[in-house]
Design a protein around this motif. Structure first.
Motif, short mmCIF file in Angstrom:
data_model
loop_
_atom_site.label_atom_id
_atom_site.label_comp_id
_atom_site.label_asym_id
_atom_site.label_seq_id
_atom_site.Cartn_x
_atom_site.Cartn_y
_atom_site.Cartn_z
N ASN A 87 0.83 -1.19 0.00
CA ASN A 87 0.00 0.00 0.00
C ASN A 87 0.88 1.25 0.00
OD1 ASN A 87 -1.95 1.93 0.33
ND2 ASN A 87 -2.68 1.18 2.31
N GLU A 88 0.66 2.13 -0.95
CA GLU A 88 1.45 3.36 -1.06
C GLU A 88 0.53 4.58 -0.98
OE1 GLU A 88 4.71 4.00 -1.14
OE2 GLU A 88 5.14 1.89 -0.89
N GLU A 89 -0.19 4.69 0.13
CA GLU A 89 -1.07 5.84 0.30
C GLU A 89 -0.26 7.12 0.46
OE1 GLU A 89 -3.87 5.26 3.44
OE2 GLU A 89 -4.53 3.35 2.65
N LYS A 90 -0.89 8.24 0.14
CA LYS A 90 -0.24 9.54 0.26
C LYS A 90 0.20 9.77 1.70
CE LYS A 90 -0.83 14.40 -0.76
NZ LYS A 90 -1.70 15.43 -1.30
N GLY A 91 1.45 10.22 1.88
CA GLY A 91 1.97 10.52 3.20
C GLY A 91 2.56 9.33 3.94
N GLU A 93 5.36 6.51 4.54
CA GLU A 93 6.76 6.25 4.23
C GLU A 93 7.25 5.05 5.02
OE1 GLU A 93 9.25 9.68 4.80
OE2 GLU A 93 7.80 11.00 3.84
N LYS A 116 6.31 6.87 8.74
CA LYS A 116 5.35 7.97 8.62
C LYS A 116 4.06 7.42 8.03
CE LYS A 116 4.82 12.55 6.60
NZ LYS A 116 5.41 13.53 5.66
N GLY A 117 2.94 7.88 8.57
CA GLY A 117 1.65 7.48 8.01
C GLY A 117 0.92 6.49 8.91
#
Length: 119
Positions: A87-91, A93, A116-117
């Motif tokens: 999963n590469e959601e915005k924000g 890391e 982060k996230g």
């Protein structure tokens, strides 16, 4: 036999007991076992992850901790097999830690720390 979570709690208790008895500045390397998914661990604040490896068919991380630290933080570690979607959601890391092999090299997993996230 204790499960991996109980073993981690025992290690933290021993480190805190050392501090309460007036122990001096000391760092130790602790081992934490990971499941093959998302793992939330409570470890001393400021601990440094050294590596991820396999020990007796369990994925583990080795972490350098300051045994004088009285602060505990929750950190999230993720284990993904090769080919699985990440999963590469915005924000969000992640910091790559290492790639490990199980089953004589038949199963390959990649270990990351969420830096982060939200999950």
């Amino acid at each position: 036999m204790q499960n991996w979570q109980e073993r981690c709690i025992v290690r933290l208790w021993l480190a805190l007991e050392f501090k309460q008895k007036g122990g001096g500045f000391m760092k130790k390397i602790f081992k934490y076992s990971l499941g093959r998914s998302i793992n939330r661990l409570h470890i001393p604040k400021g601990a440094v992850v050294l590596t991820a490896q396999v020990q007796k068919e369990y994925i583990c991380i080795w972490v350098l901790v300051d045994t004088n630290s009285q602060l505990i933080e929750e950190r999230t570690f993720e284990v993904y097999p090769t080919g699985m979607a990440i999963n590469e959601e915005k924000g969000m890391e992640r910091k790559y830690i290492n790639t490990v092999q199980l089953g004589g090299g038949e199963l390959i997993y990649h270990v990351f720390e969420r830096v982060k996230g939200e999950i």
